[in-house]
Design a protein around this motif. Sequence first.
Motif, mmCIF file in Angstrom:
data_model
loop_
_atom_site.group_PDB
_atom_site.id
_atom_site.type_symbol
_atom_site.label_atom_id
_atom_site.label_comp_id
_atom_site.label_asym_id
_atom_site.label_seq_id
_atom_site.Cartn_x
_atom_site.Cartn_y
_atom_site.Cartn_z
ATOM 1 N N THR A 62 75.337 53.660 -56.441
ATOM 2 C CA THR A 62 74.526 53.123 -57.651
ATOM 3 C C THR A 62 73.415 53.879 -58.215
ATOM 4 O O THR A 62 72.571 54.505 -57.507
ATOM 5 C CB THR A 62 73.859 51.709 -56.802
ATOM 6 N N VAL A 63 73.350 54.238 -59.363
ATOM 7 C CA VAL A 63 72.634 54.816 -60.395
ATOM 8 C C VAL A 63 71.554 54.140 -61.010
ATOM 9 O O VAL A 63 72.147 53.384 -61.841
ATOM 10 C CB VAL A 63 73.355 55.708 -61.041
ATOM 11 N N ASP A 64 70.202 54.148 -60.651
ATOM 12 C CA ASP A 64 69.235 53.506 -61.389
ATOM 13 C C ASP A 64 68.676 54.481 -62.312
ATOM 14 O O ASP A 64 68.177 55.456 -62.284
ATOM 15 C CB ASP A 64 68.067 53.207 -60.361
ATOM 16 N N MET A 65 68.877 53.923 -63.584
ATOM 17 C CA MET A 65 68.505 54.588 -64.788
ATOM 18 C C MET A 65 66.992 54.441 -64.920
ATOM 19 O O MET A 65 66.391 55.129 -66.026
ATOM 20 C CB MET A 65 69.532 54.370 -65.962
ATOM 21 N N GLY A 66 66.428 53.455 -64.513
ATOM 22 C CA GLY A 66 64.926 53.298 -64.574
ATOM 23 C C GLY A 66 64.745 52.650 -66.034
ATOM 24 O O GLY A 66 65.624 51.985 -66.753
ATOM 25 N N ASN A 67 63.355 52.781 -66.266
ATOM 26 C CA ASN A 67 63.038 52.341 -67.822
ATOM 27 C C ASN A 67 62.961 53.177 -68.913
ATOM 28 O O ASN A 67 62.481 54.397 -68.480
ATOM 29 C CB ASN A 67 61.575 51.328 -67.427
ATOM 30 N N GLN A 79 67.213 61.329 -77.025
ATOM 31 C CA GLN A 79 67.765 60.978 -75.598
ATOM 32 C C GLN A 79 66.552 60.412 -74.796
ATOM 33 O O GLN A 79 65.100 60.991 -74.895
ATOM 34 C CB GLN A 79 68.186 62.353 -75.014
ATOM 35 N N GLY A 80 67.054 59.912 -73.669
ATOM 36 C CA GLY A 80 65.988 59.486 -72.562
ATOM 37 C C GLY A 80 65.916 60.329 -71.542
ATOM 38 O O GLY A 80 66.347 61.406 -71.732
ATOM 39 N N THR A 81 65.202 60.038 -70.316
ATOM 40 C CA THR A 81 65.104 61.001 -69.327
ATOM 41 C C THR A 81 66.439 61.019 -68.506
ATOM 42 O O THR A 81 67.073 59.882 -68.132
ATOM 43 C CB THR A 81 63.978 60.442 -68.312
ATOM 44 N N PRO A 82 67.016 62.298 -68.538
ATOM 45 C CA PRO A 82 68.226 62.339 -67.479
ATOM 46 C C PRO A 82 67.983 61.830 -66.131
ATOM 47 O O PRO A 82 67.041 62.173 -65.600
ATOM 48 C CB PRO A 82 68.659 63.732 -67.703
ATOM 49 N N TYR A 173 74.708 64.969 -64.691
ATOM 50 C CA TYR A 173 73.290 64.137 -65.339
ATOM 51 C C TYR A 173 73.917 63.036 -66.101
ATOM 52 O O TYR A 173 74.855 63.305 -66.911
ATOM 53 C CB TYR A 173 72.345 65.068 -65.914
ATOM 54 N N ILE A 174 73.232 61.828 -66.098
ATOM 55 C CA ILE A 174 73.409 60.708 -67.148
ATOM 56 C C ILE A 174 72.254 60.553 -67.832
ATOM 57 O O ILE A 174 70.999 60.186 -67.156
ATOM 58 C CB ILE A 174 73.843 59.644 -66.222
ATOM 59 N N THR A 175 72.368 60.576 -69.205
ATOM 60 C CA THR A 175 71.195 60.416 -69.979
ATOM 61 C C THR A 175 71.528 59.602 -71.080
ATOM 62 O O THR A 175 72.447 59.412 -71.579
ATOM 63 C CB THR A 175 71.246 61.663 -70.795
ATOM 64 N N ALA A 190 77.017 50.080 -66.704
ATOM 65 C CA ALA A 190 78.219 50.681 -66.978
ATOM 66 C C ALA A 190 78.837 50.807 -65.858
ATOM 67 O O ALA A 190 78.182 51.218 -64.709
ATOM 68 C CB ALA A 190 77.927 51.657 -67.902
ATOM 69 N N GLN A 191 80.102 51.000 -65.771
ATOM 70 C CA GLN A 191 80.947 51.391 -64.585
ATOM 71 C C GLN A 191 81.614 52.682 -64.965
ATOM 72 O O GLN A 191 82.402 52.503 -65.830
ATOM 73 C CB GLN A 191 81.659 50.253 -64.093
ATOM 74 N N ILE A 192 81.505 53.646 -64.153
ATOM 75 C CA ILE A 192 81.853 55.147 -64.517
ATOM 76 C C ILE A 192 82.956 55.558 -63.327
ATOM 77 O O ILE A 192 82.193 55.753 -62.105
ATOM 78 C CB ILE A 192 81.045 55.918 -64.832
#
Length: 199
Positions: A62-67, A79-82, A173-175, A190-192
Amino acid sequence: MNVKYGYRHAALGLILFSSLVQASGLDKVDNWDVDGTHGVLQVQGTLTESACRLAMSSAWQTVDMGNTSTGMLQQVGRQGTPVAVQLRLEDCLSGESRSRNQLLGNLLWNPDMPGMKIRFLAPVSTENPQLIAVSGTKGLGLLISDQHKMALTPGIYSSPILVSPGQNQLTYYITPVRTYAGLNAGAYRAQIQFQLSYD
């Protein structure tokens, strides 16, 4: 005619043998009918040949992309933070690699290290097919890149890399990236899926 008789004879022999085994089994007292004494484990699996084994902790994450504030994404393409994602490969075997780069056409060769490539699978953004679509908000897509921050196209295998015998840790990285659709704040998901291929 003789062939049919032969088959019947063989079948009869098997039935008699089975009955003898059951009869001899009944003579033994092993408490099979007593509750809590016996059980059965149904075990199944597949033995596959692979250069490496993906660690279980890497297979499901589970990847938490944050705010990410809308102020960071006012312009299309901003772009946001990677966020880094680690994939751990274990028990990698030594072996020759002959991987051809589909994009550049060159050959990656090593006599002792296998070659590995990866692809990420998910629905793509309608505004930008280089980005993975998200649900829950608009104006945002997800960019996946390798450890060198080179973008990876969803559904397309990456350039091959060499993995060392033993253990390897791969970083991707996910950005979050702004698309040209109207930006709506909200939680997104999203499910990757990803696939590894060894050459």
